[in-house]
Design a protein around this motif. Structure first.
Motif, PDB file in Angstrom:
ATOM      1  N   ASN A 221      92.089 -65.001  18.646  1.00 18.73           N
ATOM      2  CA  ASN A 221      91.415 -63.923  19.383  1.00 18.73           C
ATOM      3  C   ASN A 221      92.467 -63.280  20.290  1.00 18.73           C
ATOM      4  OD1 ASN A 221      90.121 -62.672  21.702  1.00 18.73           O
ATOM      5  ND2 ASN A 221      88.210 -63.659  21.098  1.00 18.73           N
ATOM      6  N   HIS A 224      92.033 -63.821  24.048  1.00 15.37           N
ATOM      7  CA  HIS A 224      92.392 -65.178  24.474  1.00 15.37           C
ATOM      8  C   HIS A 224      93.908 -65.295  24.622  1.00 15.37           C
ATOM      9  CE1 HIS A 224      88.530 -67.227  22.718  1.00 15.37           C
ATOM     10  NE2 HIS A 224      88.264 -66.134  23.390  1.00 15.37           N
TER      11      HIS A 224
ATOM     12  N   ALA B 198      75.206 -64.567  25.207  1.00 17.24           N
ATOM     13  CA  ALA B 198      76.217 -63.585  25.576  1.00 17.24           C
ATOM     14  C   ALA B 198      76.135 -63.303  27.063  1.00 17.24           C
ATOM     15  CB  ALA B 198      76.023 -62.292  24.792  1.00 17.24           C
ATOM     16  N   HIS B 234      89.235 -72.483  27.663  1.00 15.74           N
ATOM     17  CA  HIS B 234      89.640 -73.201  26.454  1.00 15.74           C
ATOM     18  C   HIS B 234      90.778 -74.158  26.750  1.00 15.74           C
ATOM     19  CE1 HIS B 234      87.608 -69.830  24.359  1.00 15.74           C
ATOM     20  NE2 HIS B 234      87.420 -70.709  23.402  1.00 15.74           N
ATOM     21  N   THR B 296      81.108 -71.947  19.442  1.00 14.87           N
ATOM     22  CA  THR B 296      82.294 -71.175  19.832  1.00 14.87           C
ATOM     23  C   THR B 296      82.073 -70.510  21.180  1.00 14.87           C
ATOM     24  OG1 THR B 296      81.542 -69.045  18.972  1.00 14.87           O
ATOM     25  CG2 THR B 296      82.649 -70.508  17.416  1.00 14.87           C
ATOM     26  N   LEU B 297      83.172 -70.094  21.777  1.00 17.65           N
ATOM     27  CA  LEU B 297      83.129 -69.229  22.964  1.00 17.65           C
ATOM     28  C   LEU B 297      84.236 -68.203  22.766  1.00 17.65           C
ATOM     29  CD1 LEU B 297      82.884 -70.271  26.693  1.00 17.65           C
ATOM     30  CD2 LEU B 297      84.382 -68.444  25.919  1.00 17.65           C
ATOM     31  N   GLU B 298      83.828 -66.941  22.582  1.00 18.73           N
ATOM     32  CA  GLU B 298      84.809 -65.889  22.294  1.00 18.73           C
ATOM     33  C   GLU B 298      84.723 -64.791  23.352  1.00 18.73           C
ATOM     34  OE1 GLU B 298      86.988 -65.497  19.624  1.00 18.73           O
ATOM     35  OE2 GLU B 298      86.371 -67.304  18.526  1.00 18.73           O
ATOM     36  N   ILE B 299      85.874 -64.281  23.764  1.00 18.46           N
ATOM     37  CA  ILE B 299      85.892 -63.098  24.619  1.00 18.46           C
ATOM     38  C   ILE B 299      85.844 -61.888  23.682  1.00 18.46           C
ATOM     39  CG2 ILE B 299      87.054 -61.916  26.507  1.00 18.46           C
ATOM     40  CD1 ILE B 299      88.681 -64.567  26.862  1.00 18.46           C
ATOM     41  N   ILE B 323      81.685 -61.936  27.055  1.00 16.26           N
ATOM     42  CA  ILE B 323      81.881 -63.243  26.437  1.00 16.26           C
ATOM     43  C   ILE B 323      80.655 -63.555  25.597  1.00 16.26           C
ATOM     44  CG2 ILE B 323      82.146 -65.717  26.942  1.00 16.26           C
ATOM     45  CD1 ILE B 323      83.244 -64.864  29.714  1.00 16.26           C
ATOM     46  N   SER B 324      80.848 -64.144  24.400  1.00 15.88           N
ATOM     47  CA  SER B 324      79.671 -64.626  23.679  1.00 15.88           C
ATOM     48  C   SER B 324      79.949 -65.975  23.054  1.00 15.88           C
ATOM     49  CB  SER B 324      79.211 -63.615  22.636  1.00 15.88           C
ATOM     50  OG  SER B 324      80.149 -63.508  21.612  1.00 15.88           O
ATOM     51  N   ARG B 326      78.548 -68.924  20.152  1.00 15.00           N
ATOM     52  CA  ARG B 326      77.674 -69.305  19.042  1.00 15.00           C
ATOM     53  C   ARG B 326      77.322 -70.763  19.274  1.00 15.00           C
ATOM     54  NH1 ARG B 326      76.165 -64.675  16.149  1.00 15.00           N
ATOM     55  NH2 ARG B 326      77.880 -63.219  16.461  1.00 15.00           N
TER      56      ARG B 326
END
Lengths: 450, 450
Positions: A221, A224, B198, B234, B296-299, B323-324, B326
């Protein structure tokens, strides 16, 4: 005697200044190109009328440079006066109480774009020549004027002009009035400017944004990676974590620390004014030291991924940040850039491409406050204002100051007549007329003292 | 016999589908409000014509819900069919080969916005009723339709509608055709959807942007604080560093890992297609596991400070990130949000205010592939396609699926007829007519098998 002459002529001078300020010489907007040239011609005429000789409007790849000299003071020092006739854009327009290019006087202040930065301050020097010529028919020193129209766009053509005209511009001191007092009644001669280095960091991880449901958790990402890189640039105590960054940064002497501590600073008021919960900076240094004599690395902007309202569940392909450093002492912008570049490549997370793009650079400047030309300026201030000037270390950068000092090998005297409250670069810019008239007295006294 | 009937009527059905697809029922754009209602009316008429009873267009605070039932198969199970008649916006317009709301057939595919998502797939179920009624004058099961017009805007009114109409919607199974095959000829029944959470993180440090020359190095920088916070989320090995985040995440069994590994995946091709240097994710898991059964944790987006061209040397007052997450297994979106909130407040750098704003949430869904309604669907696929369906774990989220399963206490059968290459949410969306006709056969066979 000068005082009386100032009193006699000031109304006419102010009318002329109004005319000067009514030219919208905004250098950054191409639609004002002709206005910028008009301001150059106006400046050249004002120099001629004051008695300067060899006045030229010199074309460049951008806006013109105005030159003029008077070199008949045999055996006397040669002073080069620098200033700029271009101004900042006026926006936001709706916050101006009166139109920016229709100068008006309220409460003994003249309101207009360029009033303090820098037409008003520059005009002091032009009119000082006028007064001295009227008085004596000659000047007490040799004088050269170099006035540019691109200061507000980082002087792209002046630095090469100086280098190419080293002999023509040769002088014993460079005098610039484009800075401020500490506060009303407290003059200042700035003796240090931090250098500058700016760059953009771009991180790319894929050829398109990816759906976070389908790929989230399984692919790199870009945001990140970017935050990881940016976070690695500082230690938790505020120190910059880039290997080699502090090369050339002098340990502050006790004398310097004392000088810096003399510049007034009210912590509680600053916090309240700016809405800060706390100050923050490099451990072991005071606020004044952090913003005045220590180098910095600040992230100025960041962007990446989805920017709209609400949410879009993507893994963004690209993210970028704008970074700028303030440099001090013998820090070399190019070397600092290289050390940051090495750091970025060393800390680069897996699976991303990084690109570091340099923008502007400027060397730091330090001026010895004991220099004779500085001391005489201080004494002229004292004579007129009955207050000894302070010698503040400015946190900002004026790239051309370093070029003048380095190429012409002359001390630069930053004797500003502005006040920090005069809204430069903002709506309702103004200039205190008291400092215009006292400025005339101060400059005349200064040139006589040399 | 169904096969012949399909052959006989398919041209007329496809003409009707074209009419359906020509209504620009874009739920996210208010200027299409009337078009969305027209599509609702059209859907209701199609249900009536097929032979459904008690057909209603039910108004909500947003777009209408269409309901219809046929409940005369005494002693037989009751199946609820869900679908949506709203579609995504068409942009970018200039990449469409033919206009999005003028359906055309090329290479046995029908091209139009909504062709596969979801009008084309939904229409299979409506026309299956039509065929079965034509053939027998009755249906082999009790049937209910719930068709919404807000799926593309996260179903704000359907979830409360389901909760308030538990009895009316009572059923033994929910059937949804809004997913895809693995590839042409390889059907799939999705048995797992990740949950979603989210949020937006906003960091503020001052009441205005500050000049980096004057304040840089001496005050907190909102972007520094934001990247520090984001970087803390992370570990370097890709694991999420938020205390309590993994609560409720099941250790994958060997059987599950085997099932996941069966879904085809070509690493080199994926890397090449997406322009990735490398894959990246949580240590100890395969790509398919990371995107299918791990949280997951994604920006998704970041912004702050100066965004224009070039540079502006400011210390930015505010920065923010979207940020979201899953979620899987028994992870509870609310608890996960709270654990992230605790983390953010625990790691908050000095001198900044943080605000964490939750957006959408959805619980994860896991469906037992051994359930009778799933097994019968599998056998219907086998009968028509001569291929056993796979049971993939989708990485994405369809929030309403979990609501149906939880409120109505019924298994959800995700029997999609799309293909992953059909450009849903993108220009040139299309639907393979082969899967429209075979879909009709499959749904008829399925209802008969129940």
């Amino acid at each position: 005697m000068v005082k009386e002459a100032v009193e006699l002529h000031k109304d006419k001078f102010i009318e002329q200044l109004k005319e000067y300020l009514s030219i919208p010489s905004i250098s950054s907007l191409s639609k004002h190109k002709n206005d910028v040239r008009e301001a150059a011609e106006w400046t050249a005429n004002a120099l001629k009328e004051a008695g300067m000789e060899n006045v030229e409007v010199i074309s460049t790849d951008g806006h013109p440079i105005v030159y003029g000299d008077w070199l008949h003071a045999e055996g006397k020092p040669t002073v080069l006066v620098y200033g700029h006739y271009d101004v900042q854009p006026e926006d936001p327009m709706d916050l101006w109480e009166t139109p920016p290019f229709e100068p008006v006087i309220r409460d003994d202040k003249i309101f207009a774009r360029g009033a303090t930065d820098d037409k008003g301050q520059l005009f002091i020097h032009i009119k000082a020549v006028d007064l001295l010529m009227k008085e004596d028919g000659e000047l007490p020193v040799n004088l050269k004027f170099v006035i540019e129209g691109e200061e507000e766009i980082a002087s792209p053509n002046l630095a090469p002009f100086i280098s190419e005209n080293e002999e023509k511009l040769a002088c014993d001191a460079v005098v610039i009035s484009d800075t401020s007092f500490i506060e009303k009644g407290q003059p200042a001669i700035c003796t240090s400017l931090r250098g500058a280095l700016a760059m953009e960091l771009i991180v790319t991880t894929a050829n398109s944004d990816l759906h976070s449901g389908t790929y989230g958790g399984g692919v790199p990402n870009s945001i990140h990676a970017l935050v990881q890189l940016l976070d690695s640039l500082h230690e938790e105590n505020g120190r910059i974590a880039v290997d080699g960054f502090y090369n050339g940064v002098p340990e502050p002497t006790e004398a310097l620390r004392k000088e810096v501590a003399e510049v007034p600073f009210e912590e509680e008021r600053t916090k309240e004014d700016l809405g800060l919960e706390t100050l923050f900076g490099e451990e072991g240094f005071t606020f004044q030291e952090r913003v005045g004599i220590r180098p910095t690395l600040e992230i100025n902007g960041i962007t990446g991924g989805f920017q709209g309202e609400g949410l879009k569940t993507i893994v963004p392909k690209e993210a970028s940040a704008k970074i700028s450093c303030r440099l001090v002492g013998k820090q070399d912008p190019q070397r600092v850039f290289e050390s940051i570049e090495r750091h970025i490549h060393g800390f680069k997370p897996a699976g991303c491409k990084v690109q570091l793009q340099p923008y502007i650079t400027a060397n730091p400047v330090a001026i010895d406050s004991q220099n004779l030309f500085i001391q005489k300026a201080a004494s002229a201030f004292e004579e007129v204002y009955h207050a000894s000037p302070l010698f503040p270390k400015e946190g900002g950068s004026i790239p051309i100051v370093e070029v003048f000092g380095r190429v012409l090998k002359a001390p630069v005297v930053l004797m500003g007549f502005g006040l920090p409250t005069e809204n430069l670069h903002a709506p309702n810019e103004h200039f205190h007329l008291e400092n215009f008239t006292k400025g005339l007295e101060t400059v005349c006294a200064y040139l006589k003292k040399l």
